[in-house]
Enzyme design. Structure first.
Site, PDB file in Angstrom:
ATOM      1  N   SER A 138       0.823  -1.238  -0.005  1.00 54.21           N
ATOM      2  CA  SER A 138       0.117   0.087  -0.105  1.00 54.21           C
ATOM      3  C   SER A 138       1.002   1.373  -0.001  1.00 54.21           C
ATOM      4  O   SER A 138       2.033   1.318   0.670  1.00 54.21           O
ATOM      5  CB  SER A 138      -0.794   0.200   1.110  1.00 54.21           C
ATOM      6  OG  SER A 138      -1.314   1.218   1.488  1.00 54.21           O
ATOM      7  N   TYR A 151      -2.443  -1.430  10.306  1.00 54.42           N
ATOM      8  CA  TYR A 151      -2.586  -1.620   8.762  1.00 54.42           C
ATOM      9  C   TYR A 151      -1.427  -0.891   8.042  1.00 54.42           C
ATOM     10  O   TYR A 151      -0.931  -1.887   7.566  1.00 54.42           O
ATOM     11  CB  TYR A 151      -3.829  -1.041   8.307  1.00 54.42           C
ATOM     12  CG  TYR A 151      -4.216  -1.115   6.730  1.00 54.42           C
ATOM     13  CD1 TYR A 151      -4.450  -2.273   6.200  1.00 54.42           C
ATOM     14  CD2 TYR A 151      -3.512  -0.127   5.743  1.00 54.42           C
ATOM     15  CE1 TYR A 151      -4.738  -2.570   4.648  1.00 54.42           C
ATOM     16  CE2 TYR A 151      -3.436  -0.336   4.537  1.00 54.42           C
ATOM     17  CZ  TYR A 151      -3.984  -1.555   4.099  1.00 54.42           C
ATOM     18  OH  TYR A 151      -3.819  -1.671   2.502  1.00 54.42           O
TER      19      TYR A 151
END
Length: 247
Positions: A138, A151
């Site tokens: 990400s 996350y």
């Protein structure tokens, strides 16, 4: 990575990026196995496409991963591409004591899941022709979103782990990191409807075009994520962090 003739496993294939990659790869002439916790969603991905196969898998369960990998190798001995895509992104408050069960689950699914599945399949991949391993990280691996701190941290760790895998598997398995920006999926509630995220179709088209280049880039970064990927080198990481913290 070759464009067609592969047998590809996609985790998290029941929605979002995993679903659309599975469909595009199938339509390009690949056999695709989609894996995830909800069989009905996987079957929706496969609907109308005879060469997409659904297999149930909870990447949070270590024993299930081992059994899944064994069945996968038996059913699809030509497996040569694995995409570690499954992940969750709960929001959290980290500025006070709290129940850490959600954070621990994020670590298990987003980081231990890819590590365990790769471990279960790496020897098979090393013996396969045109083998590739794709880890989906990400842009938040490079500039964290404070309200999704765990996350972001798991994606940073997955980036690091992918670097190590690439070095150790050099010459036997092509190791690729796919680095999405915020994309219009349901990774978080309502995200698919918010304008600040990249449309899913646009992300798939641009990233798949990069992935199909020859040679394949070791990191697949669409234009929208490059500011995050290069923020530390460009000296604007703190500015982007402030922007994310204000959301």
């Amino acid at each position: 990575m070759k464009n067609s003739g592969n047998t590809i496993l996609v985790t998290g294939g029941g929605s979002g990026i995993g679903r659309e990659y599975a469909r595009k790869w199938h339509d390009a002439g690949n056999t695709v196995i989609v894996a995830g916790r909800t069989l009905s969603s996987l079957e929706e991905t496969a609907q109308g496409r005879d060469n997409i196969h659904a297999m149930k898998l909870d990447v949070a369960n270590a024993e299930e991963i081992v059994a899944f990998a064994e069945e996968l190798r038996e059913r699809f001995p030509r497996l040569n591409v694995v995409m570690n895509n499954a992940g969750i992104m709960p929001f959290e408050d980290i500025d006070g004591a709290r129940d850490l069960s959600d954070a621990e689950q994020v670590v298990v699914i987003n980081l231990l899941g890819p590590i365990r599945l790769t471990d279960a399949l790496v020897d098979h991949l090393k013996a396969a022709e045109d083998a590739a391993l794709i880890n989906v990280s990400s842009g938040l691996a490079f500039v964290p979103l404070p309200k999704a701190a765990t996350y972001s941290a798991t994606k940073a760790a997955l980036h690091s782990y992918t670097l190590s895998l690439r070095k150790r598997l050099e010459g036997s398995v092509e190791v690729i990191e796919l680095v999405p920006p915020g994309v219009q999926t349901e990774l978080t509630p309502g995200q698919s409807e918010q304008d600040q995220y990249m449309p899913l179709d646009d992300f798939i088209a641009e990233s798949l075009g990069l992935l199909m280049q020859d040679p394949t880039p070791s990191e697949v970064c669409v234009s929208a994520v490059k500011a995050f990927r290069n923020s530390e080198a460009n000296g604007n990481q703190a500015e982007l962090l402030d922007m994310l913290a204000a959301r």
